[in-house]
Every structure is written in structure tokens, then in C-alpha cells.
Design an enzyme around this catalytic site. Sequence first.
Site, PDB file in Angstrom:
ATOM      1  N   GLU A 127       0.821  -1.118   0.105  1.00 46.77           N
ATOM      2  CA  GLU A 127       0.010   0.127   0.082  1.00 46.77           C
ATOM      3  C   GLU A 127       0.706   1.323  -0.112  1.00 46.77           C
ATOM      4  O   GLU A 127       0.590   2.064   0.674  1.00 46.77           O
ATOM      5  CB  GLU A 127      -0.971  -0.162   1.159  1.00 46.77           C
ATOM      6  CG  GLU A 127      -1.840  -1.352   1.366  1.00 46.77           C
ATOM      7  CD  GLU A 127      -2.990  -1.228   2.291  1.00 46.77           C
ATOM      8  OE1 GLU A 127      -2.776  -0.316   3.209  1.00 46.77           O
ATOM      9  OE2 GLU A 127      -4.002  -1.855   2.383  1.00 46.77           O
ATOM     10  N   ASN A 169       2.403  -5.196  -3.071  1.00 44.67           N
ATOM     11  CA  ASN A 169       0.913  -5.467  -2.977  1.00 44.67           C
ATOM     12  C   ASN A 169      -0.069  -4.035  -2.640  1.00 44.67           C
ATOM     13  O   ASN A 169       0.657  -3.382  -1.853  1.00 44.67           O
ATOM     14  CB  ASN A 169       0.862  -6.274  -1.774  1.00 44.67           C
ATOM     15  CG  ASN A 169      -0.692  -7.055  -1.501  1.00 44.67           C
ATOM     16  OD1 ASN A 169      -1.056  -7.955  -2.415  1.00 44.67           O
ATOM     17  ND2 ASN A 169      -1.107  -6.908  -0.354  1.00 44.67           N
TER      18      ASN A 169
HETATM   19  C1  XIL Z   1      -6.531  -6.264   8.095  1.00 45.54           C
HETATM   20  C2  XIL Z   1      -6.759  -7.360   8.806  1.00 45.54           C
HETATM   21  O1  XIL Z   1      -7.835  -8.202   8.115  1.00 45.54           O
HETATM   22  C3  XIL Z   1      -7.639  -7.000  10.163  1.00 45.54           C
HETATM   23  O2  XIL Z   1      -7.841  -8.162  11.141  1.00 45.54           O
HETATM   24  C4  XIL Z   1      -6.799  -5.829  10.807  1.00 45.54           C
HETATM   25  O3  XIL Z   1      -7.345  -5.189  11.748  1.00 45.54           O
HETATM   26  C5  XIL Z   1      -6.529  -4.811   9.760  1.00 45.54           C
HETATM   27  O4  XIL Z   1      -5.818  -5.258   8.973  1.00 45.54           O
HETATM   28  N1  XIL Z   1      -5.139  -4.549   3.451  1.00 45.54           N
HETATM   29  C6  XIL Z   1      -3.934  -5.387   3.972  1.00 45.54           C
HETATM   30  C7  XIL Z   1      -4.321  -6.479   5.309  1.00 45.54           C
HETATM   31  O5  XIL Z   1      -3.095  -5.522   3.298  1.00 45.54           O
HETATM   32  O6  XIL Z   1      -3.281  -6.701   5.917  1.00 45.54           O
HETATM   33  C8  XIL Z   1      -5.497  -5.711   5.993  1.00 45.54           C
HETATM   34  O7  XIL Z   1      -5.953  -6.590   6.991  1.00 45.54           O
HETATM   35  C9  XIL Z   1      -6.654  -5.272   5.009  1.00 45.54           C
HETATM   36  C10 XIL Z   1      -6.375  -4.643   4.236  1.00 45.54           C
END
Ligand code: XIL
Length: 302
Positions: A127, A169
Site C-alpha cells: 500500500e 501488494n
Molecule cells: C486487516 C486485518 O484483516 C484486520 O484483522 C486488521 O485489524 C487490519 O488489517 N489490507 C491489507 C491487510 O493488506 O493486511 C488488511 O488486513 C486488510 C487491508
Amino acid sequence: AGTLWEAAQRTGRYFGTAVAANKLSDSTYVGILNREFNSVTAENEMKIDALEPQQGQFNYGNADRIVNHAIQQGMDIRGHTLAWHSQQPQWMQNMSGSALRQAMLNHVTQVATHYRGRIHSWDVVNEAFADGSSGARRDSNLQRTGNDWIEAAFRAARAADPGAKLCYNDYNTDDWSHAKTQAVYRMVQDFKSRGVPIDCVGFQAHFNSASPVPSNYHTTLQNFADLGVDVQITELDIEGSGSSQADNYRGVTQACLAVARCTGITVWGIRDSDSWRASGTPLLFDNSGGKKAAYHAVLEVL
Ligand code: XIL
């Protein structure tokens, strides 16, 4: 085709899910995990705050529980994630400049070394681009250490684990016309032209009515693959229910199958009740572990 992973494997692909360590004692959960999936991503346990809660003190307990389960079951492991602006431990949030750069690179090196030989693909950087129409990098403490922080992270990861595929990613990079998609594309093109080690691009694929599955999804995946990287759908979930949700899942699966270098699909959780989404029913299994229409649609086209 009996199960998701068996069907995917017949096309040379994997079918994975995000896993939470504290659910490995839930027999319904583990039963579906072991039956349907042959790749796992730790939902939170390999993030920076989980693995290095104090600077220089690494805690691999929960991550290793997932890794050991996967290895015992013959599953691949997607490592997620070495460098990210979010879910940083407090000590890292407080850092900047060359000290932060050094701490980030040390984290990449230590963690990739710990798991050397056991990770199929690492989300090295997660991100790093901004939303909206700018096509710019996301502002973050890591970005403020210098625009080359991403390639520095990839080089450190390659040095620590030469056998792992190294991925960038992100989310909202599914629509080919989106400025963020174009910006990530140009970065990957630049990395390939300069020999910066990158092997794959992960598309999170969190879809809802505000961010639907784009009709040009296949084009996006193919254009990235044509740069000479694998593409993977890494965190798939789609809000909705019934046949419209099933149609969307079918479309995403078909888009991946149509691209030779789309090497696997990971859904972001098993049952709807396991989803990180605050509301909605975005996954393939209902709260009781029953197969939804979306499950049958995916299995049918795999
Ligand atoms: C999310 C998890 O699913 C949650 O449990 C946590 O509270 C926050 O992160 N993008 C990503 C993931 O790359 O790591 C995220 O996962 C969702 C969005």
C-alpha cells in the site's frame, strides 16, 4: 472438482486464505482450512507490530504457529508484510529519516532471514501509493525517508531470502483506468528496466459497491503480467450475497484463469464471521461453515 485447492492445482495455481492464529483451535475453521486451501497468509501475525513489538526484539510465536500448521499440511505461505505504513509498532511510528530507513531495512532482513526457504511469496511492500487521481506515492514516515525506500526494501528481501518471490501488494489497483493502477504499473516497469528485484504484484481485491469488480480486470492483470511479473489476487473479498455475489466471484476467478501468470487466488478469511469487514457477508463460507453460492461459482469455473 472436489475442493478449491484441488481444482486450482489442476490449473497450476494455488487457492489460499488469510488465517488467524487464534482460530487454529476452532475445529470447524481448521477443518475447512485443511480441506479447501493450499496456501495461507497470516491475517495479522507477520505484520511489523506483531513481529518486532520492541525495536530489535522479535516475537515469532503466533506467526510460527501459522507457518508450522501450513508446513505440516503441505500448504504454501504468503508472507505479509515486511514494509507498510500501517500496523507499525509505536517505536517505529515515532521514527523518521535515516534511523527509520535503517530500522525498516533491518526488519526486512531479520524477518526474511528467519523465514528463509519457507515463504512462497513475500508482500515486501504494502500500500505505498495514494488513492485518488494523483498517481503519487502515499505520504508516510517510510516515504519521507526517500523515494527509493521501496526498492531498498526489495533488495534487502532478495538478499535475505533469494528463493522467495517478492511482491508489491496494493488495493484499488484493479481498474486499469485508475491513476493508482497506472502509477504502480510504471513503478514495476521501472524496477524491471533497472533490475530492481521484483517477481510479482499482489492485487488485494477488496470489493464492495463503492469499489466494484471492474469490467477490465482481465486487462489489468494481463498488462502487469506482460511486464514480466507474476500476478496474484491476495486478499479477495466481495460484499453481497446470493447470485450477484457469486457472479462477481466467478468473474474474478475467470480473470485470473485467463492470465497465464496469475498464479493464485487468496480469499481474506474463511467464514463470513471471520471477515475483517465490519458488516456484510463477503466470503465463501457462511457463519456455520456452509458453502455459499459464491463458493460453488468459484469451484465450477476453476
Ligand atoms: C486487516 C486485518 O484483516 C484486520 O484483522 C486488521 O485489524 C487490519 O488489517 N489490507 C491489507 C491487510 O493488506 O493486511 C488488511 O488486513 C486488510 C487491508
